[in-house]
Design an enzyme around this catalytic site. Structure first.
Site, PDB file in Angstrom:
ATOM      1  N   GLY A  14       0.784  -1.243   0.000  1.00 47.53           N
ATOM      2  CA  GLY A  14       0.000   0.000   0.000  1.00 47.53           C
ATOM      3  C   GLY A  14       0.813   1.287   0.000  1.00 47.53           C
ATOM      4  O   GLY A  14       0.333   2.314   0.486  1.00 47.53           O
ATOM      5  N   ASN A  16       1.650   3.131  -2.631  1.00 49.17           N
ATOM      6  CA  ASN A  16       0.966   4.087  -3.513  1.00 49.17           C
ATOM      7  C   ASN A  16      -0.270   4.646  -2.821  1.00 49.17           C
ATOM      8  O   ASN A  16      -0.538   5.849  -2.878  1.00 49.17           O
ATOM      9  CB  ASN A  16       0.589   3.416  -4.839  1.00 49.17           C
ATOM     10  CG  ASN A  16       1.756   3.394  -5.814  1.00 49.17           C
ATOM     11  OD1 ASN A  16       2.163   4.441  -6.320  1.00 49.17           O
ATOM     12  ND2 ASN A  16       2.306   2.219  -6.061  1.00 49.17           N
ATOM     13  N   MET A  92      -4.214  -7.077  -6.653  1.00 49.16           N
ATOM     14  CA  MET A  92      -3.714  -8.204  -7.435  1.00 49.16           C
ATOM     15  C   MET A  92      -4.807  -9.155  -7.940  1.00 49.16           C
ATOM     16  O   MET A  92      -4.573 -10.354  -8.059  1.00 49.16           O
ATOM     17  CB  MET A  92      -2.665  -8.981  -6.620  1.00 49.16           C
ATOM     18  CG  MET A  92      -1.471  -8.153  -6.191  1.00 49.16           C
ATOM     19  SD  MET A  92      -0.652  -7.316  -7.563  1.00 49.16           S
ATOM     20  CE  MET A  92       0.227  -8.691  -8.275  1.00 49.16           C
ATOM     21  N   ARG A  93      -5.986  -8.633  -8.224  1.00 50.80           N
ATOM     22  CA  ARG A  93      -7.041  -9.451  -8.824  1.00 50.80           C
ATOM     23  C   ARG A  93      -7.424  -8.830 -10.157  1.00 50.80           C
ATOM     24  O   ARG A  93      -7.555  -7.603 -10.252  1.00 50.80           O
ATOM     25  CB  ARG A  93      -8.305  -9.495  -7.941  1.00 50.80           C
ATOM     26  CG  ARG A  93      -8.109  -9.978  -6.541  1.00 50.80           C
ATOM     27  CD  ARG A  93      -7.603 -11.394  -6.461  1.00 50.80           C
ATOM     28  NE  ARG A  93      -8.502 -12.388  -7.034  1.00 50.80           N
ATOM     29  CZ  ARG A  93      -8.146 -13.650  -7.274  1.00 50.80           C
ATOM     30  NH1 ARG A  93      -6.914 -14.055  -7.024  1.00 50.80           N
ATOM     31  NH2 ARG A  93      -9.005 -14.506  -7.780  1.00 50.80           N
ATOM     32  N   LEU A  95      -9.974  -7.740 -12.861  1.00 48.14           N
ATOM     33  CA  LEU A  95     -11.382  -7.351 -12.774  1.00 48.14           C
ATOM     34  C   LEU A  95     -12.089  -7.713 -14.077  1.00 48.14           C
ATOM     35  O   LEU A  95     -11.522  -7.576 -15.160  1.00 48.14           O
ATOM     36  CB  LEU A  95     -11.474  -5.849 -12.508  1.00 48.14           C
ATOM     37  CG  LEU A  95     -10.947  -5.436 -11.124  1.00 48.14           C
ATOM     38  CD1 LEU A  95     -10.711  -3.938 -11.066  1.00 48.14           C
ATOM     39  CD2 LEU A  95     -11.927  -5.858 -10.025  1.00 48.14           C
ATOM     40  N   HIS A 111       0.792   0.987 -13.216  1.00 50.97           N
ATOM     41  CA  HIS A 111       1.558  -0.190 -13.623  1.00 50.97           C
ATOM     42  C   HIS A 111       3.040   0.190 -13.678  1.00 50.97           C
ATOM     43  O   HIS A 111       3.381   1.254 -14.205  1.00 50.97           O
ATOM     44  CB  HIS A 111       1.080  -0.685 -14.996  1.00 50.97           C
ATOM     45  CG  HIS A 111       1.789  -1.923 -15.417  1.00 50.97           C
ATOM     46  ND1 HIS A 111       1.516  -3.153 -14.853  1.00 50.97           N
ATOM     47  CD2 HIS A 111       2.796  -2.121 -16.303  1.00 50.97           C
ATOM     48  CE1 HIS A 111       2.329  -4.048 -15.393  1.00 50.97           C
ATOM     49  NE2 HIS A 111       3.109  -3.454 -16.270  1.00 50.97           N
ATOM     50  N   GLU A 145      -9.287  -5.188 -20.752  1.00 53.16           N
ATOM     51  CA  GLU A 145      -8.026  -5.868 -21.052  1.00 53.16           C
ATOM     52  C   GLU A 145      -6.983  -5.466 -19.999  1.00 53.16           C
ATOM     53  O   GLU A 145      -6.882  -4.285 -19.648  1.00 53.16           O
ATOM     54  CB  GLU A 145      -7.555  -5.406 -22.442  1.00 53.16           C
ATOM     55  CG  GLU A 145      -6.386  -6.170 -22.996  1.00 53.16           C
ATOM     56  CD  GLU A 145      -5.892  -5.533 -24.298  1.00 53.16           C
ATOM     57  OE1 GLU A 145      -4.686  -5.480 -24.504  1.00 53.16           O
ATOM     58  OE2 GLU A 145      -6.748  -5.076 -25.093  1.00 53.16           O
ATOM     59  N   ASP A 147      -3.881  -4.252 -17.886  1.00 55.04           N
ATOM     60  CA  ASP A 147      -2.831  -3.243 -18.071  1.00 55.04           C
ATOM     61  C   ASP A 147      -3.008  -2.470 -19.374  1.00 55.04           C
ATOM     62  O   ASP A 147      -2.050  -2.240 -20.127  1.00 55.04           O
ATOM     63  CB  ASP A 147      -1.429  -3.890 -18.023  1.00 55.04           C
ATOM     64  CG  ASP A 147      -1.131  -4.481 -16.655  1.00 55.04           C
ATOM     65  OD1 ASP A 147      -1.662  -3.954 -15.659  1.00 55.04           O
ATOM     66  OD2 ASP A 147      -0.389  -5.469 -16.581  1.00 55.04           O
ATOM     67  N   GLU A 176       6.445   6.139  -9.202  1.00 57.30           N
ATOM     68  CA  GLU A 176       5.016   5.788  -9.156  1.00 57.30           C
ATOM     69  C   GLU A 176       4.276   6.723  -8.208  1.00 57.30           C
ATOM     70  O   GLU A 176       3.181   7.207  -8.509  1.00 57.30           O
ATOM     71  CB  GLU A 176       4.832   4.345  -8.664  1.00 57.30           C
ATOM     72  CG  GLU A 176       5.262   3.286  -9.652  1.00 57.30           C
ATOM     73  CD  GLU A 176       4.943   1.887  -9.147  1.00 57.30           C
ATOM     74  OE1 GLU A 176       3.840   1.673  -8.602  1.00 57.30           O
ATOM     75  OE2 GLU A 176       5.800   1.000  -9.286  1.00 57.30           O
TER      76      GLU A 176
END
Ligand code: GRF
Length: 205
Positions: A14, A16, A92-93, A95, A111, A145, A147, A176
């Site tokens: 976490g 970011n 990390m899922r 969608l 990303h 799609e 990224d 980032e």
């Protein structure tokens, strides 16, 4: 006009998320983090959110039989917190189109590469193996799609001889944090326009 309400989705550290929360608190982004949602109960970022008095909600994906039923709960929680913009920050899922279309143009991802290069989860390893000389990070609106989607901000980071995934990852991460704040500041100020799947920025007054 009242501040934009942001919901942040995380799965882990976490960092970011933390930089977004701090930038909102400083008033650098005219927005308020309305809630943080994690699919993992042990995500480190949850503690930071709680310490900043932000509702930190765990929705374990394993409790749901398919992706959409998991996403329906996320959607419900976001709506309950009046979220207007969803930020993925190390979530990390994948969608489904059900979710990304529901939140179209209102969901942003970061990303750790210069998209469309090095999609997926092994970006730094692949950039090093490829022998790329420059990598970086991308903040973009999310489409179904992976990224992919209209790019809001990119920052370049040189790859140095002797870099490892860790050293490179650290330098990219610093960029980032800046890129995400920059992108959200522009969105909150209504300066980001999507035309034909490309982002155009209205100059600041
Ligand atoms: C970041 O590198 C982000 O680009 C990627 O996952 C990492 C999350 O790091 N999607 P953190 O949880 O924000 O520290």
């Amino acid at each position: 006009m009242s501040d934009l309400k942001i919901g942040i989705l995380i799965s882990g550290r976490g960092s970011n998320m933390a930089s977004i929360i701090e930038a909102c608190e400083r008033g650098e982004i005219s927005a308020q983090v309305a809630c943080v949602i994690s699919n993992k109960a042990d995500a480190k970022g949850l503690e930071f959110a709680k310490a900043h008095n932000i509702p930190a909600i765990v929705i374990p994906h394993k409790n749901y039989e398919d992706r959409q039923s998991f996403e329906e709960v996320i959607d419900k929680v976001l709506t309950e917190h009046n979220v207007q913009l969803v930020c993925l920050a190390g979530f990390m899922r994948l969608l489904t189109a059900w979710f990304t279309e529901r939140w179209t143009d209102r969901i942003v991802n970061i990303h750790p590469s210069l998209l469309p290069s090095f999609k997926g989860t092994k970006t730094h390893k692949e950039a090093l193996e490829y022998g790329a000389k420059i990598t970086g990070c991308t903040v973009h609106f999310l489409r179904a799609e992976m990224d992919h989607g209209p790019i809001i901000v990119q920052k370049a980071v040189p790859i140095l001889e002797g870099d490892t995934e860790e050293t490179l990852g650290q330098r990219v991460l610093q960029e980032e944090h800046k890129a995400y704040v920059e992108a959200l500041k522009m969105i909150a100020d209504n300066r980001v326009n999507i035309i034909d799947e490309r982002v155009f920025i209205t100059q600041a007054l």
